[in-house]
Design a protein around this motif. Structure first.
Motif, PDB file in Angstrom:
ATOM      1  N   THR A   1      -5.623  -2.235  -0.410  1.00  0.00           N
ATOM      2  CA  THR A   1      -6.631  -2.476  -1.615  1.00  0.00           C
ATOM      3  C   THR A   1      -5.993  -2.737  -2.836  1.00  0.00           C
ATOM      4  OG1 THR A   1      -6.881  -0.222  -2.439  1.00  0.00           O
ATOM      5  CG2 THR A   1      -8.373  -0.724  -0.569  1.00  0.00           C
ATOM      6  N   LEU A   2      -6.617  -3.371  -3.820  1.00  0.00           N
ATOM      7  CA  LEU A   2      -6.029  -3.868  -5.112  1.00  0.00           C
ATOM      8  C   LEU A   2      -5.658  -2.604  -5.703  1.00  0.00           C
ATOM      9  CD1 LEU A   2      -5.111  -5.789  -7.060  1.00  0.00           C
ATOM     10  CD2 LEU A   2      -7.630  -5.781  -8.124  1.00  0.00           C
ATOM     11  N   ALA A   3      -6.446  -1.500  -5.802  1.00  0.00           N
ATOM     12  CA  ALA A   3      -6.192  -0.284  -6.478  1.00  0.00           C
ATOM     13  C   ALA A   3      -5.183   0.296  -6.097  1.00  0.00           C
ATOM     14  CB  ALA A   3      -7.451   0.824  -6.355  1.00  0.00           C
ATOM     15  N   GLU A   4      -4.827   0.353  -4.758  1.00  0.00           N
ATOM     16  CA  GLU A   4      -3.241   0.901  -4.262  1.00  0.00           C
ATOM     17  C   GLU A   4      -2.157  -0.085  -4.761  1.00  0.00           C
ATOM     18  OE1 GLU A   4      -5.396   2.591  -0.171  1.00  0.00           O
ATOM     19  OE2 GLU A   4      -4.083   0.792  -0.209  1.00  0.00           O
ATOM     20  N   GLY A   5      -2.201  -0.958  -4.649  1.00  0.00           N
ATOM     21  CA  GLY A   5      -1.300  -1.888  -5.290  1.00  0.00           C
ATOM     22  C   GLY A   5      -0.903  -1.593  -6.707  1.00  0.00           C
ATOM     23  N   ILE A   6      -2.084  -1.356  -7.438  1.00  0.00           N
ATOM     24  CA  ILE A   6      -1.802  -1.131  -8.907  1.00  0.00           C
ATOM     25  C   ILE A   6      -1.348   0.150  -9.138  1.00  0.00           C
ATOM     26  CG2 ILE A   6      -3.100  -0.570 -10.874  1.00  0.00           C
ATOM     27  CD1 ILE A   6      -5.152  -2.639 -10.315  1.00  0.00           C
ATOM     28  N   ASP A   7      -1.565   1.050  -8.273  1.00  0.00           N
ATOM     29  CA  ASP A   7      -0.701   2.487  -8.267  1.00  0.00           C
ATOM     30  C   ASP A   7       0.845   2.387  -8.280  1.00  0.00           C
ATOM     31  OD1 ASP A   7      -3.144   3.630  -8.531  1.00  0.00           O
ATOM     32  OD2 ASP A   7      -3.530   4.305  -6.688  1.00  0.00           O
ATOM     33  N   ILE A   8       0.971   1.539  -7.356  1.00  0.00           N
ATOM     34  CA  ILE A   8       2.595   1.327  -7.062  1.00  0.00           C
ATOM     35  C   ILE A   8       3.117   0.417  -8.252  1.00  0.00           C
ATOM     36  CG2 ILE A   8       4.225   0.357  -5.586  1.00  0.00           C
ATOM     37  CD1 ILE A   8       2.285   0.436  -3.229  1.00  0.00           C
ATOM     38  N   TYR A   9       2.403  -0.251  -8.735  1.00  0.00           N
ATOM     39  CA  TYR A   9       2.793  -1.277  -9.697  1.00  0.00           C
ATOM     40  C   TYR A   9       3.128  -0.177 -10.991  1.00  0.00           C
ATOM     41  CZ  TYR A   9       2.540  -4.331 -13.819  1.00  0.00           C
ATOM     42  OH  TYR A   9       2.859  -4.950 -15.087  1.00  0.00           O
TER      43      TYR A   9
ATOM     44  N   SER B   1       0.823  -1.148   0.062  1.00  0.00           N
ATOM     45  CA  SER B   1       0.261   0.125  -0.047  1.00  0.00           C
ATOM     46  C   SER B   1       0.848   1.282  -0.124  1.00  0.00           C
ATOM     47  CB  SER B   1      -0.857  -0.127   1.239  1.00  0.00           C
ATOM     48  OG  SER B   1      -1.582   1.196   1.307  1.00  0.00           O
ATOM     49  N   PRO B   2       0.637   2.210  -0.655  1.00  0.00           N
ATOM     50  CA  PRO B   2       1.364   3.352  -0.733  1.00  0.00           C
ATOM     51  C   PRO B   2       1.848   3.938   0.783  1.00  0.00           C
ATOM     52  CG  PRO B   2      -0.566   3.585  -2.203  1.00  0.00           C
ATOM     53  CD  PRO B   2      -0.634   2.653  -1.523  1.00  0.00           C
ATOM     54  N   ARG B   3       0.645   4.152   1.507  1.00  0.00           N
ATOM     55  CA  ARG B   3       1.276   4.668   2.940  1.00  0.00           C
ATOM     56  C   ARG B   3       0.641   3.624   4.037  1.00  0.00           C
ATOM     57  NH1 ARG B   3       2.586   9.806   3.518  1.00  0.00           N
ATOM     58  NH2 ARG B   3       2.611  11.111   1.696  1.00  0.00           N
ATOM     59  N   PHE B   4       1.346   3.303   4.966  1.00  0.00           N
ATOM     60  CA  PHE B   4       0.942   2.352   6.127  1.00  0.00           C
ATOM     61  C   PHE B   4      -0.167   2.898   6.803  1.00  0.00           C
ATOM     62  CE2 PHE B   4       1.269   0.467  10.351  1.00  0.00           C
ATOM     63  CZ  PHE B   4       1.300  -0.893  10.030  1.00  0.00           C
ATOM     64  N   GLU B   5      -0.280   4.376   6.990  1.00  0.00           N
ATOM     65  CA  GLU B   5      -1.443   4.720   7.604  1.00  0.00           C
ATOM     66  C   GLU B   5      -2.918   4.501   6.880  1.00  0.00           C
ATOM     67  OE1 GLU B   5       0.296   8.612   6.137  1.00  0.00           O
ATOM     68  OE2 GLU B   5       0.655   9.359   8.365  1.00  0.00           O
ATOM     69  N   GLN B   6      -2.736   4.333   5.569  1.00  0.00           N
ATOM     70  CA  GLN B   6      -4.180   3.967   5.113  1.00  0.00           C
ATOM     71  C   GLN B   6      -4.445   2.312   5.745  1.00  0.00           C
ATOM     72  OE1 GLN B   6      -2.337   4.341   1.000  1.00  0.00           O
ATOM     73  NE2 GLN B   6      -3.819   5.871   0.595  1.00  0.00           N
ATOM     74  N   ILE B   7      -3.514   1.690   5.806  1.00  0.00           N
ATOM     75  CA  ILE B   7      -3.741   0.290   6.130  1.00  0.00           C
ATOM     76  C   ILE B   7      -4.262   0.291   7.813  1.00  0.00           C
ATOM     77  CG2 ILE B   7      -2.687  -2.061   6.757  1.00  0.00           C
ATOM     78  CD1 ILE B   7      -0.626  -1.543   4.532  1.00  0.00           C
TER      79      ILE B   7
ATOM     80  N   ALA C   1       5.048   4.540  -0.748  1.00  0.00           N
ATOM     81  CA  ALA C   1       5.792   3.500  -1.525  1.00  0.00           C
ATOM     82  C   ALA C   1       5.838   3.871  -2.933  1.00  0.00           C
ATOM     83  CB  ALA C   1       5.234   2.068  -1.381  1.00  0.00           C
ATOM     84  N   ILE C   2       4.878   4.691  -3.475  1.00  0.00           N
ATOM     85  CA  ILE C   2       4.900   5.103  -4.909  1.00  0.00           C
ATOM     86  C   ILE C   2       6.081   5.965  -5.207  1.00  0.00           C
ATOM     87  CG2 ILE C   2       3.676   6.796  -6.770  1.00  0.00           C
ATOM     88  CD1 ILE C   2       1.198   5.622  -5.325  1.00  0.00           C
ATOM     89  N   ASP C   3       6.457   7.128  -4.272  1.00  0.00           N
ATOM     90  CA  ASP C   3       7.769   7.565  -4.345  1.00  0.00           C
ATOM     91  C   ASP C   3       8.863   7.116  -4.297  1.00  0.00           C
ATOM     92  OD1 ASP C   3       6.004  10.134  -4.561  1.00  0.00           O
ATOM     93  OD2 ASP C   3       6.060  10.467  -2.443  1.00  0.00           O
ATOM     94  N   LEU C   4       8.740   6.027  -3.337  1.00  0.00           N
ATOM     95  CA  LEU C   4      10.173   5.034  -3.329  1.00  0.00           C
ATOM     96  C   LEU C   4      10.521   4.462  -4.429  1.00  0.00           C
ATOM     97  CD1 LEU C   4       9.691   4.017   0.505  1.00  0.00           C
ATOM     98  CD2 LEU C   4      11.024   5.654  -0.306  1.00  0.00           C
ATOM     99  N   ILE C   5       9.320   3.695  -4.947  1.00  0.00           N
ATOM    100  CA  ILE C   5       9.747   2.789  -6.094  1.00  0.00           C
ATOM    101  C   ILE C   5      10.237   3.480  -7.433  1.00  0.00           C
ATOM    102  CG2 ILE C   5       7.427   3.003  -7.413  1.00  0.00           C
ATOM    103  CD1 ILE C   5       7.529  -0.582  -6.832  1.00  0.00           C
ATOM    104  N   LYS C   6       9.934   4.684  -7.419  1.00  0.00           N
ATOM    105  CA  LYS C   6      10.374   5.287  -8.705  1.00  0.00           C
ATOM    106  C   LYS C   6      11.855   5.440  -8.658  1.00  0.00           C
ATOM    107  CE  LYS C   6       6.411   8.424  -9.226  1.00  0.00           C
ATOM    108  NZ  LYS C   6       5.843   9.623  -8.998  1.00  0.00           N
TER     109      LYS C   6
END
Length: 205
Positions: A162-170, A94-100, A139-144
């Motif tokens: 959520t799946l949508a969040e995983g797709i955003d990172i992908y 997930s992009p942010r652990f706060e969301q989880i 995680a989106i910023d890190l993976i770049k």
């Protein structure tokens, strides 16, 4: 059982499971702990150990919040010219652990854990547990900044990440990548429910 031809190294964080060291809220408040950004030395030590023990490719796997920790550790290794993994596996990221954490009060199906989360005690504990904190990391910023092959695993109906969040990172991933989803499973436990499909997809990656 899934990967009988692989060398698998699984580590307990300091003070967790059978590892040495202390943990707990009081210890975290007074001394910090090996989570969050402070996990980097332990993750690096595991990669260094496997580099010396084997000349085979190293695949670093992070589950949930661990996915962000793996990304951070890889970036630090790159900056410090240290050995890094050959590929990353990000399981239910997930992009942010706060969301989880914000969803955990509703999604958590274990009564005691849900009570702790809803009381606010868990938030205080995790804030200290992730001292050196990655809780605000994205995680989106890190993976770049990571250019390794990345394999994503995600339970389609994951109530925490959520799946949508995983797709955003992908979608933000710069290097070679692959995404596996399953309608059967649980948060970070998809491989226990669909082992054959999981194994085949992993080998393909």
């Amino acid at each position: 059982l899934l990967f009988e031809k692989f060398n698998v190294l699984i580590i307990d964080w300091r003070g967790i499971g059978e590892s040495d060291g202390e943990t707990g809220l009081l210890h975290a408040l007074l001394h910090g702990n090996p989570f969050g950004t402070n996990a980097y030395p332990d993750i690096q030590a595991a990669v260094d150990f496997m580099t010396k023990e084997s000349n085979k490719p190293i695949i670093l796997i992070g589950f949930c919040f661990g996915a962000t920790m793996v990304l951070h550790a890889t970036i630090q290794a790159q900056k410090n010219n240290k050995p890094i993994a050959n590929a990353l596996v990000l399981n239910c990221a997930s992009p942010r652990f706060e969301q989880i954490l914000s969803r955990a009060g509703i999604a958590e199906d274990r009564l005691f854990q849900r009570m702790l989360i809803q009381s606010g005690i868990a938030q205080i504990y995790i804030d200290q547990l992730a001292n050196g904190s990655l809780i605000g990391a994205n995680a989106i910023d890190l993976i770049k900044d990571v250019h390794l092959p990345c394999y994503f695993e995600h339970f389609t109906y994951d109530p925490f990440a959520t799946l949508a969040e995983g797709i955003d990172i992908y979608n933000a991933t710069q290097g070679p990548k692959m995404f596996m989803t399953s309608d059967i499973g649980r948060h970070v436990r998809m491989h226990t429910k669909v082992p054959y499909q999981y194994h085949q997809s992993f080998i393909q990656f």
